[in-house]
Design an enzyme around this catalytic site. Structure first.
Site, PDB file in Angstrom:
ATOM      1  N   SER A  64       0.833  -1.196   0.000  1.00  0.00           N
ATOM      2  CA  SER A  64       0.000   0.000   0.000  1.00  0.00           C
ATOM      3  C   SER A  64       0.869   1.248   0.000  1.00  0.00           C
ATOM      4  O   SER A  64       2.091   1.166   0.056  1.00  0.00           O
ATOM      5  CB  SER A  64      -0.909  -0.001   1.228  1.00  0.00           C
ATOM      6  OG  SER A  64      -0.143   0.298   2.381  1.00  0.00           O
ATOM      7  N   LYS A  65       0.214   2.371  -0.046  1.00  0.00           N
ATOM      8  CA  LYS A  65       0.899   3.661  -0.178  1.00  0.00           C
ATOM      9  C   LYS A  65       2.033   3.864   0.822  1.00  0.00           C
ATOM     10  O   LYS A  65       3.045   4.461   0.494  1.00  0.00           O
ATOM     11  CB  LYS A  65      -0.119   4.798   0.000  1.00  0.00           C
ATOM     12  CG  LYS A  65      -1.050   4.938  -1.188  1.00  0.00           C
ATOM     13  CD  LYS A  65      -0.782   6.225  -1.967  1.00  0.00           C
ATOM     14  CE  LYS A  65      -1.586   6.246  -3.259  1.00  0.00           C
ATOM     15  NZ  LYS A  65      -3.048   6.214  -2.994  1.00  0.00           N
TER      16      LYS A  65
END
Length: 493
Positions: free
Chosen positions: A254-255
């Site tokens: 994820s980010k």
RNA sequence: GUCUCCUUCGUCUAGUGGUUAGGACACCGGGUUUUCAUCCCGGCAACACGAGUUCGACUCUCGUAGGAGAUGCCA
């Protein structure tokens, strides 16, 4: 039977590395089998849907040069592979299930469902999910709800007894007790749109999909989908659940791990070939040592049986390495074309390039080539050329074992040598030798004299080779920068 | 909590009963180089644990531990 697979993303965000890997595996599998790769847009979540995401999907596939055999028509025209365009179809199939009592209308409000969930949690109840409140409503009860104007959803009747097994190419048989299958999931939402479960099964069947390759996060709903196929009386396709792509900490990528969208990688200057090559190597391998694969090779050589079962961690550094390798394989001309947009964006040059600039670029490209990890690195590497850098701090001029005085002296002398050498058009090698000799004369390390020269020219401790730097800047500009530096250093004495 | 899946160097992986457990990235050292890179050479480093099965287990079985995923009117 010819293989037909599909990539069916939902346009609710930018294309993610994980999603793209799924697309690639599907695509390569199809091609390796001489089958078809379809693209289907699952835009049934109207709240999270965005036009930008859809656009990004096309851009991404296009950038990777992945062509679908069947799919939505690009260019504003909607085709039959966009679920929102098939709205009526899902209604029809959901109602068919209701008519056969395989599904039923449910009038529970989101609030009530939330409450049920909370209570289950509070009681640490092992039963979970929907409590089947509406599963046996009488005609009168239904009429009453309808009168209140409540829009129902349609839920699948999941058996409470027995178990359901499905076969996965990678995992083998996966069995789940029916009582552990999510109880009576929603098939059709109150806004009339289907959920993933319904739309997916209906479309895969209607489109003749033979193999479903999707991320492992779908394994738990495998049995549910089998139950659905059975309810329709259809033959389920072959399943192959792909290992997931994780971040450094082992959680879903994820980010917070870094870039995750293909668009990010594209903008930073990763080559599609490099990204594709690396991404397909997460969770798949060909043999014990080959790691460079072109798209065309992968289309031939991809083997579904060599996919790993365990999730893989996305290694940004290895991607960088691959990208560097691919950049170095480019011809200077190819690399130049790819670099120009970055130089334009940095306002170093304009879109229409003058002959003079072109000559400079032709010189710059080979210098920069072995130094690029990503294309955008060119900006930092060449800013000394296209901008007039701030004069560096005096400390930067001073190499190890040197002081301000000796550094200034070294620079002045080195400048003399450089200037006379250049003006006489001596080969640069000769000039460099003389400067090295100067160091010996002064009884200092070569660094002591090259460092101030480098810093004077580029305002940086790290630069291209002196020869290239001088050639790129041109004699006059070099003189100016060195004189400016000498002036500054003398002022500090 | 419940269910399901997974487990070889730090990371990606090769390996399918007998191997000095191979490769690549990263890392460390060396060479080339005035810097930074590139390039070349070398090094470090792994079968999660415990029981079986077997003459012999990284490879087969079962447990344990650890990790992940699912448990939505999101996909």
């Amino acid at each position: 039977m010819s293989v037909r697979v599909r990539y069916a993303p939902s346009p609710t965000g930018l294309q993610h590395i994980g999603g793209v890997r799924t697309a690639l595996f599907n695509y390569f599998y199809a091609k390796s089998q001489g089958g078809d790769f379809l693209l289907r847009v699952e835009d049934t979540d109207r709240e999270r849907y965005s036009e930008e995401s859809l656009d990004d999907l096309y851009q991404t596939l296009n950038w990777l040069d992945i062509k679908w055999d069947e799919g939505p028509i690009v260019g504003g025209q909607y085709g039959p592979y966009i679920q929102s365009e098939r709205f009526d179809l899902y209604q029809k199939y959901a109602k068919m299930l209701v008519d056969n009592d395989m599904a039923y209308y449910c009038y529970c409000t989101p609030e009530r469902l939330e409450k049920v969930r909370e209570e289950q949690k509070a009681n640490k109840s092992s039963t979970q999910g929907y409590d089947r409140h509406c599963s046996n409503l009488s005609a009168e009860e239904r009429a009453e709800y309808e009168k209140q104007g409540i829009k129902p959803v349609i839920r699948l009747r999941v058996p409470t007894e027995g178990k359901t097994t499905f076969h996965d190419v990678l995992m083998g048989d996966i069995t789940r007790k029916n009582k552990d299958v999510s109880p009576d999931p929603i098939l059709l939402k109150s806004d009339g749109f289907p959920t993933y479960h319904l739309a997916n099964v209906v479309d895969d069947h209607l489109m003749g999909i033979t193999h479903i390759m999707r991320a492992q996060e779908w394994i738990p709903s495998g049995p549910l989908h089998i139950i659905l196929y059975k309810a329709f009386g259809w033959e389920p396709p072959i399943y192959c659940h792909l290992p997931m792509v994780m971040g450094k900490d082992g959680q879903k990528l994820s980010k917070r791990h870094g870039s995750t969208s293909v668009r990010d990688f594209r903008e930073k200057g990763y080559l599609p070939e490099a990204l594709m090559n690396y991404v397909t190597l997460v969770g798949w391998s060909y043999d014990e040592s080959t790691e460079f694969f072109s798209k065309e090779e992968l289309e031939k050589v991809f083997d579904i049986n060599k996919i790993h079962k365990a999730p893989g961690i996305f290694d940004y550094k290895k991607l960088d390495w691959f990208n560097g390798q691919y950049i170095r394989k480019l011809s200077d001309e190819e690399l130049k074309e790819k670099l120009i947009p970055y130089l334009v964006r940095a306002s170093f040059i304009n879109e229409e390039i003058t002959d003079e600039q072109n000559a400079i670029l032709n010189q710059l490209i080979p210098c920069v080539k072995p130094r690029l990890k990503v294309l955008s690195d060119v900006v930092g590497l060449s800013s000394f050329l296209f901008t007039k850098p701030e004069i560096a701090d005096k400390e930067m001029f001073i190499a190890k074992k040197m002081d301000l005085q000796s550094t200034t002296k070294a620079l002045i002398k080195a400048y003399e040598i450089l200037k006379t050498g250049l003006d006489k058009d001596l080969p640069f090698e000769e000039i460099e030798n003389e400067i090295s000799n100067l160091a010996t004369e002064m009884d200092v390390k070569v660094n002591g004299v090259f460092t101030p020269l480098r810093v004077a020219l580029t305002s940086s401790n790290v630069s291209l080779p002196m020869n290239d730097t001088v050639n790129l800047l041109g004699k006059e500009e070099c003189y100016k920068r060195i004189e400016r530096a000498i002036e500054m250093l003398e002022g500090e004495l």
